[in-house]
Design an enzyme around this catalytic site. Structure first.
Site, PDB file in Angstrom:
ATOM      1  N   ASP A 133       6.682  -1.090   4.746  1.00 54.90           N
ATOM      2  CA  ASP A 133       7.028  -0.085   5.752  1.00 54.90           C
ATOM      3  C   ASP A 133       5.888   0.856   6.116  1.00 54.90           C
ATOM      4  O   ASP A 133       6.113   1.895   6.735  1.00 54.90           O
ATOM      5  CB  ASP A 133       8.227   0.742   5.279  1.00 54.90           C
ATOM      6  CG  ASP A 133       7.914   1.569   4.034  1.00 54.90           C
ATOM      7  OD1 ASP A 133       6.894   1.286   3.372  1.00 54.90           O
ATOM      8  OD2 ASP A 133       8.691   2.488   3.724  1.00 54.90           O
ATOM      9  N   GLU A 134       4.643   0.506   5.757  1.00 55.45           N
ATOM     10  CA  GLU A 134       3.546   1.442   5.989  1.00 55.45           C
ATOM     11  C   GLU A 134       2.256   0.684   6.267  1.00 55.45           C
ATOM     12  O   GLU A 134       1.974  -0.349   5.656  1.00 55.45           O
ATOM     13  CB  GLU A 134       3.364   2.328   4.750  1.00 55.45           C
ATOM     14  CG  GLU A 134       2.256   3.358   4.871  1.00 55.45           C
ATOM     15  CD  GLU A 134       2.189   4.241   3.639  1.00 55.45           C
ATOM     16  OE1 GLU A 134       3.024   5.157   3.524  1.00 55.45           O
ATOM     17  OE2 GLU A 134       1.314   3.998   2.781  1.00 55.45           O
TER      18      GLU A 134
END
Length: 394
Positions: free
Chosen positions: A125-126
């Protein structure tokens, strides 16, 4: 990405928007945690009261993520679900669906790469993105490109993200937290004193709970207070490498480039049990779990194209103490049976009298499958023993 797993679930269950929801406790298996759908109904038609409440959860699972309404009660990632239930008993709980999260992860990263191809993947998610040479990347200090990325991700996925734009990765990481959710924060070098120094030291990526506690014992609670300390004192107190690093980060210095490709050094699989298991009384159950972990780890290696030579195990006992052991074999492998065999030998070297909370297996010293390193003749490392030698263990 903003509350990534939870946000993906809210696309599936829009009726839960605005409610405290936690994700965790187990992996999704045909949505066993919610009631069966009536004929002709969709997931969005499930009434809110049909979803399980956190207060009714029993077990030792942990939270993977939580919606922002749940976070207002002090609930956060890696917190035990039973503890979270005391903080917010009315929260709803959903099982995790890693396949769906990975699918959305691949989608949002492809969107970014189409706009800004210099991207460093930092997990599901990053990411870090280098705006330097992207057309329009310097307009309004990067805000224009950040807005384009936000809109493009939302159009493709329905999900929001928060972006920090800064001269380096250290400050960009911190800035990405300033305006969550769906925010953009641009931080210049001249903003260090006003925007970074007032932050708690714990906000610096790399200063963990133990280091933070030690800093507090010396009266250092903010990044500014850390910056005010002499570099020599930090080195004497925290060691040469850590002390020098703390001095650099407190002054906002970070020369790490955005790395588009990096090789993993190891892969692992582990699971926390719903109840403590004992190597003697629960031998069959532990054996099945361990075999499954080894098989899934082998599948991970094969899917990603890696082989490894160092195989290890990890145990967490009922008193939360951890034991690890590993063994290096003479040939690279991605074979589940070999991982199981060597892992079993490692288990022979740890105490198994206490009940266990967690069991894990790891393969390290990785190489690309088919690479010259992986295909080289066996070296001088000790060869694996026969499988029969592990028969006395689970």
């Amino acid at each position: 990405m903003d509350a990534f797993y939870a946000s993906v679930e809210l696309l599936r269950y829009p009726q839960l928007k605005g409610l405290p929801v936690v994700i965790g406790g187990g992996r999704r298996r045909v949505d066993e945690a919610i009631r069966a759908l009536p004929d002709g109904a969709t997931l969005a038609d499930i009434p809110v009261e049909a979803f399980p409440l956190l207060k009714d959860y029993t077990g030792r699972g942990v939270i993977t993520t939580a919606t922002y309404p749940a976070r207002q009660y002090g609930i956060g990632s890696a917190m035990g679900l039973m503890k979270a239930a005391k903080l917010c008993p009315q929260a709803l709980i959903l099982p995790v669906d890693f396949d769906e999260y990975r699918r959305f992860s691949r989608t949002f990263k492809k969107v970014i790469l189409d706009i800004a191809p210099l991207m460093e993947d930092r997990g599901v998610d990053e990411v870090y993105i280098d705006f330097t040479d992207v057309p329009g990347g310097q307009r309004e200090g990067g805000r224009v490109l950040a807005r384009l990325i936000q809109k493009s991700i939302f159009d493709a996925t329905g999900l929001t993200c928060s972006i920090g734009v800064a001269p380096n990765k250290l400050i960009a990481k911190m800035a990405s937290e300033f305006e969550k959710p769906n925010g953009i924060s641009v931080v210049y070098e001249s903003d260090l004193e006003t925007r970074i120094w007032p932050l708690p030291c714990r906000k610096v990526n790399g200063i963990g709970p133990k280091a933070d506690e030690k800093l507090k014992r010396f009266g250092i609670e903010t990044v500014g207070q850390l910056a005010a300390r002499d570099r020599g004192w930090l080195v004497d107190t925290f060691g040469k490498a850590t002390g020098a690093w703390m001095h650099e980060v407190a002054w906002g210095r970070d020369n790490r480039p955005v790395v588009t490709e990096s090789e993993p050094v190891s892969m692992s699989r582990e699971t926390t049990f719903e109840r403590d298991l004992h190597a003697v009384r629960d031998r069959a159950e532990l054996g099945a779990i361990f075999t499954h972990l080894c098989e899934k780890l082998a599948e991970d290696l094969q899917r990603k194209g890696y082989v490894g030579k160092t195989i290890g195990i990890k145990l967490r006992y009922d008193d939360f103490k951890i034991a690890t052991r590993d063994q290096t074999i003479d040939r690279f492998t991605d074979d589940g049976k070999t991982i199981r065999q060597i892992g079993g030998q490692c288990l022979k070297r740890v105490p198994l009298e206490r009940p266990l909370r967690l069991l894990g297996v790891r393969v390290g010293a990785l190489a690309k499958a088919g690479s010259p390193e992986a295909l080289a003749p066996a070296g001088g490392a000790r060869a694996a023993e026969p499988v029969a030698t592990t028969a006395s263990l689970f």
